[in-house]
Scaffold this active site. Structure first.
Site, PDB file in Angstrom:
ATOM      1  N   LYS A  63       0.828  -1.220   0.000  1.00 17.58           N
ATOM      2  CA  LYS A  63       0.000   0.000   0.000  1.00 17.58           C
ATOM      3  C   LYS A  63       0.860   1.268   0.000  1.00 17.58           C
ATOM      4  O   LYS A  63       0.652   2.159  -0.821  1.00 17.58           O
ATOM      5  CB  LYS A  63      -0.886   0.014   1.261  1.00 17.58           C
ATOM      6  CG  LYS A  63      -1.513   1.349   1.541  1.00 17.58           C
ATOM      7  CD  LYS A  63      -2.436   1.320   2.735  1.00 17.58           C
ATOM      8  CE  LYS A  63      -1.871   1.865   4.018  1.00 17.58           C
ATOM      9  NZ  LYS A  63      -1.653   3.293   4.120  1.00 17.58           N
ATOM     10  N   ASN A  64       1.822   1.334   0.933  1.00 19.30           N
ATOM     11  CA  ASN A  64       2.533   2.603   1.081  1.00 19.30           C
ATOM     12  C   ASN A  64       3.540   2.862  -0.036  1.00 19.30           C
ATOM     13  O   ASN A  64       4.010   3.985  -0.196  1.00 19.30           O
ATOM     14  CB  ASN A  64       3.165   2.707   2.470  1.00 19.30           C
ATOM     15  CG  ASN A  64       2.092   2.883   3.544  1.00 19.30           C
ATOM     16  OD1 ASN A  64       0.942   3.222   3.219  1.00 19.30           O
ATOM     17  ND2 ASN A  64       2.435   2.636   4.795  1.00 19.30           N
ATOM     18  N   CYS A 122      -5.185   8.143   8.995  1.00 20.24           N
ATOM     19  CA  CYS A 122      -5.404   7.697  10.372  1.00 20.24           C
ATOM     20  C   CYS A 122      -5.045   8.799  11.370  1.00 20.24           C
ATOM     21  O   CYS A 122      -4.137   9.598  11.116  1.00 20.24           O
ATOM     22  CB  CYS A 122      -4.546   6.468  10.664  1.00 20.24           C
ATOM     23  SG  CYS A 122      -4.946   5.066   9.633  1.00 20.24           S
ATOM     24  N   ARG A 151      -0.130  15.069  13.111  1.00 16.20           N
ATOM     25  CA  ARG A 151       0.625  14.523  11.971  1.00 16.20           C
ATOM     26  C   ARG A 151       1.128  15.710  11.147  1.00 16.20           C
ATOM     27  O   ARG A 151       0.567  16.054  10.103  1.00 16.20           O
ATOM     28  CB  ARG A 151      -0.251  13.587  11.121  1.00 16.20           C
ATOM     29  CG  ARG A 151      -0.535  12.269  11.828  1.00 16.20           C
ATOM     30  CD  ARG A 151      -1.237  11.271  10.940  1.00 16.20           C
ATOM     31  NE  ARG A 151      -0.334  10.595  10.008  1.00 16.20           N
ATOM     32  CZ  ARG A 151      -0.681   9.559   9.246  1.00 16.20           C
ATOM     33  NH1 ARG A 151      -1.905   9.079   9.309  1.00 16.20           N
ATOM     34  NH2 ARG A 151       0.183   9.000   8.411  1.00 16.20           N
ATOM     35  N   ASP A 153       3.619   0.426  12.055  1.00 12.49           N
ATOM     36  CA  ASP A 153       2.383  -0.083  11.440  1.00 12.49           C
ATOM     37  C   ASP A 153       2.107  -1.545  11.807  1.00 12.49           C
ATOM     38  O   ASP A 153       1.081  -2.101  11.413  1.00 12.49           O
ATOM     39  CB  ASP A 153       2.438   0.080   9.911  1.00 12.49           C
ATOM     40  CG  ASP A 153       2.441   1.540   9.513  1.00 12.49           C
ATOM     41  OD1 ASP A 153       2.057   2.377  10.348  1.00 12.49           O
ATOM     42  OD2 ASP A 153       2.831   1.858   8.372  1.00 12.49           O
ATOM     43  N   ARG A 206      -9.162   0.110   3.569  1.00 11.72           N
ATOM     44  CA  ARG A 206      -8.202   1.056   2.989  1.00 11.72           C
ATOM     45  C   ARG A 206      -6.878   0.371   2.691  1.00 11.72           C
ATOM     46  O   ARG A 206      -6.122   0.848   1.837  1.00 11.72           O
ATOM     47  CB  ARG A 206      -7.933   2.198   3.970  1.00 11.72           C
ATOM     48  CG  ARG A 206      -9.018   3.253   4.040  1.00 11.72           C
ATOM     49  CD  ARG A 206      -8.575   4.404   4.923  1.00 11.72           C
ATOM     50  NE  ARG A 206      -7.164   4.657   4.704  1.00 11.72           N
ATOM     51  CZ  ARG A 206      -6.268   4.897   5.657  1.00 11.72           C
ATOM     52  NH1 ARG A 206      -6.620   4.941   6.913  1.00 11.72           N
ATOM     53  NH2 ARG A 206      -4.998   5.112   5.359  1.00 11.72           N
TER      54      ARG A 206
HETATM   55  N1  EPU Z   1       6.833  14.186  11.030  1.00  5.44           N
HETATM   56  C1  EPU Z   1       7.106  15.500  11.313  1.00  5.44           C
HETATM   57  N2  EPU Z   1       7.020  16.401  10.282  1.00  5.44           N
HETATM   58  C2  EPU Z   1       6.673  16.043   9.013  1.00  5.44           C
HETATM   59  C3  EPU Z   1       6.392  14.700   8.740  1.00  5.44           C
HETATM   60  C4  EPU Z   1       6.474  13.781   9.784  1.00  5.44           C
HETATM   61  O1  EPU Z   1       7.433  15.858  12.435  1.00  5.44           O
HETATM   62  O2  EPU Z   1       6.633  16.928   8.142  1.00  5.44           O
HETATM   63  C5  EPU Z   1       6.928  13.191  12.120  1.00  5.44           C
HETATM   64  C6  EPU Z   1       5.581  12.529  12.425  1.00  5.44           C
HETATM   65  O3  EPU Z   1       4.842  13.307  13.346  1.00  5.44           O
HETATM   66  C7  EPU Z   1       6.008  11.184  12.962  1.00  5.44           C
HETATM   67  C8  EPU Z   1       7.303  10.873  12.195  1.00  5.44           C
HETATM   68  O4  EPU Z   1       7.755  12.119  11.670  1.00  5.44           O
HETATM   69  O5  EPU Z   1       6.315  11.317  14.325  1.00  5.44           O
HETATM   70  C9  EPU Z   1       7.156   9.888  11.048  1.00  5.44           C
HETATM   71  O6  EPU Z   1       6.154  10.329  10.137  1.00  5.44           O
HETATM   72  P1  EPU Z   1       6.189   9.919   8.602  1.00  5.44           P
HETATM   73  O7  EPU Z   1       6.270  11.167   7.793  1.00  5.44           O
HETATM   74  O8  EPU Z   1       7.235   8.883   8.395  1.00  5.44           O
HETATM   75  O9  EPU Z   1       4.759   9.296   8.388  1.00  5.44           O
HETATM   76  P2  EPU Z   1       3.837   9.414   7.112  1.00  5.44           P
HETATM   77  O10 EPU Z   1       4.655   9.552   5.888  1.00  5.44           O
HETATM   78  O11 EPU Z   1       2.755  10.410   7.352  1.00  5.44           O
HETATM   79  C10 EPU Z   1       3.867   6.873   6.566  1.00  5.44           C
HETATM   80  C11 EPU Z   1       2.835   5.782   6.395  1.00  5.44           C
HETATM   81  C12 EPU Z   1       2.251   5.416   7.744  1.00  5.44           C
HETATM   82  C13 EPU Z   1       3.368   5.016   8.702  1.00  5.44           C
HETATM   83  C14 EPU Z   1       4.466   6.087   8.755  1.00  5.44           C
HETATM   84  C15 EPU Z   1       5.682   5.667   9.546  1.00  5.44           C
HETATM   85  C16 EPU Z   1       1.978   6.281   4.209  1.00  5.44           C
HETATM   86  C17 EPU Z   1       0.858   6.753   3.376  1.00  5.44           C
HETATM   87  N3  EPU Z   1       1.799   6.276   5.519  1.00  5.44           N
HETATM   88  O12 EPU Z   1       3.164   7.987   7.134  1.00  5.44           O
HETATM   89  O13 EPU Z   1       1.436   4.280   7.479  1.00  5.44           O
HETATM   90  O14 EPU Z   1       2.861   4.841   9.997  1.00  5.44           O
HETATM   91  O15 EPU Z   1       4.902   6.412   7.422  1.00  5.44           O
HETATM   92  O16 EPU Z   1       6.240   4.518   9.001  1.00  5.44           O
HETATM   93  O17 EPU Z   1       3.007   5.881   3.696  1.00  5.44           O
HETATM   94  C18 EPU Z   1      -0.331   2.788   7.787  1.00  5.44           C
HETATM   95  O18 EPU Z   1      -0.023   2.255   6.708  1.00  5.44           O
HETATM   96  O19 EPU Z   1      -1.144   2.284   8.595  1.00  5.44           O
HETATM   97  C19 EPU Z   1       0.278   4.080   8.141  1.00  5.44           C
HETATM   98  C20 EPU Z   1      -0.244   4.884   9.042  1.00  5.44           C
END
Ligand code: EPU
Length: 432
Positions: free
Chosen positions: A22-23, A117, A122, A307, A399
């Protein structure tokens, strides 16, 4: 109101095929916006996040042809750069990738703030910082992220990400692919889907090196050409089935995986007394004896994935002794534990730490998924629990898990989707 009805307490046997990640898919589909020509994307999972992302591309004018169940051809040659529709973009977290991709291609983009989620805050500050470093003016107004670069082309730069973030790493890679000159992303995330996005873009003519390490270099190119690409298997879907076998017992062959990607999960399951045998691109997962306690801390790859935290916690609910689970990525990812208490689990949460005292048996209960992996974890718990559980809010699970009912049925689970009346609507009708 659709729910899963799960008759638990029976071990699982057989084999299960893992779908595409998915990701990775939700990053690679927006990446097609950068391609001048047709790209054929294979091993796409049939899940609602993928459908939503493909719909957004179509709304922007892309030609999307379904070739078979898991393959589409996307042609973004004739795309128009108008704002992404608010209602479409806000439903999905990964819509932020549209910002980097559209900005890279057109020098301008308007994309709704993302959904997804709820794990507490976030933030997207690192995405915006990265795009600004490439020369874009970025502001958030009226629920949209608006970005524009003077002259129409971004310019490569050196970017140090303050936190390890999957989303910002992939977004900057997308934006930098067609930029002028070299972009260096330091403190980059290293998840398998980051490498997959780089491989997709490189197969279409991009010049990206270092993906999978914490320094990624993107040398901008003038344009990308069409091509064909197959998405990697889903590490978290595979891990969820492994957790299901660990919780319910039995022996299942998990097919179409990359064992290397599974090591962080496999290691913990083995520590807990689960047998895991590697056989090519399959893992055979077996659990007959008792489950042992373990401590887990989630971390960016190659650490234990956040995850998988709820699903592994479901298994630890049944282990001998007390386990400590520390959430190292998100501020608030233990909301699901309340539902596990309904099933007789003994869990105490203090901020980012959950203390789980194992019980010999979970009991079936009506429970609600509060997000995607919470829903997966409740299914894992319900498969092990004595009696018939109802898991509600299944749209979250849909999803991210292709055909979960058929796949679980294939390994002997008793699970069905039922459409039950919503109790709140019923009582409102009665009151009205
Ligand atoms: N963060 C910041 N600033 C940013 C972006 C992130 O401080 O601009 C922080 C977040 O608050 C968090 C950490 O960095 O503490 C990691 O966030 P990340 O950006 O890696 O998360 P994401 O890209 O929003 C993706 C996956 C999530 C998964 C996370 C961590 C997708 C669409 N989502 O989210 O997947 O938990 O990486 O591996 O790729 C899931 O599949 O269930 C899911 C939630």
């Amino acid at each position: 109101m659709k729910k899963y009805l799960i008759h638990g307490g029976r071990p699982l046997y057989g084999k299960v095929e893992i779908s595409g990640a998915k990701n990775a898919a939700v990053g690679i589909i927006p990446a097609a916006l950068l391609v001048n020509g047709v790209c054929r994307i294979g091993n796409l999972p049939q899940i609602s996040d993928v459908t939503l992302m493909l719909n957004i591309l179509q709304e922007l004018g892309a030609n999307v042809r379904t070739m078979n169940r898991s393959t589409v051809e996307v042609d973004c040659t004739a795309i128009h750069n108008h704002p992404v529709a608010y209602e479409s973009g806000r439903k999905i977290r990964a819509s932020y990738y549209l910002l980097g991709a559209l900005l890279g291609r057109f020098g301008q983009a308007e994309v709704p703030l993302p959904g997804g989620c709820d794990f507490g805050g976030r933030p997207i500050d690192q995405h915006l910082k990265g795009l600004r470093a490439l020369g874009a003016d970025v502001e958030v107004k009226n629920g949209f992220m608006c970005a524009k670069v003077e002259g129409g082309r971004l310019k490569g730069n050196h970017i140090y990400l303050d936190v390890v973030t999957v989303g910002a790493t992939m977004n900057v890679m997308l934006a930098a692919t067609l930029a002028d000159g070299l972009t260096v992303i330091e403190n980059a995330a290293k998840e398998p889907h980051i490498v997959d996005l780089a491989n997709f873009l490189n197969s279409m003519g991009a010049q990206i090196t270092g993906a999978g390490t914490d320094v990624i270099k993107v040398r901008g190119v003038e344009q990308l050409h069409g091509g064909e690409y197959t998405i990697i298997p889903d590490q978290i879907e595979a891990g969820t089935y492994m957790a299901a076998v660990a919780a319910a017992g039995g022996e299942v062959r998990v097919n179409n995986i990359i064992p290397k990607h599974m090591e962080c999960i496999t290691a913990k399951l083995v520590e807990m007394g689960v047998e895991v045998e590697e056989d090519g691109d399959s893992l055979i997962v077996r659990r007959n004896g008792p489950l042992h306690r373990a401590n887990i801390k989630t971390m960016p790859y190659p650490g234990f994935p956040t995850d998988m935290q709820p699903q592994i916690a479901a298994v630890l609910c049944l282990a001998d002794g007390t386990s400590v689970v520390t959430e190292g990525v998100w501020d608030n990812r233990f909301r699901y534990t309340e539902e596990f208490r309904r099933m007789g689990a003994k869990i105490q949460v203090d901020g980012k730490i959950a203390i789980i005292e194992g019980v010999p048996q979970l009991m079936a209960a009506p429970v609600e998924a509060c997000d995607l992996r919470a829903g997966a974890a409740l299914i894992v718990g319900a498969l092990a629990a004595q009696g018939i559980s109802e898991v509600g809010n299944i749209r979250h699970v849909e999803r991210g898990y292709e055909d979960i009912v058929a796949k679980l049925t294939g390994i002997g689970a008793q699970i069905e989707v039922v459409d039950l009346p919503d109790p709140e609507v019923q009582s409102a009708n009665a009151a009205g």
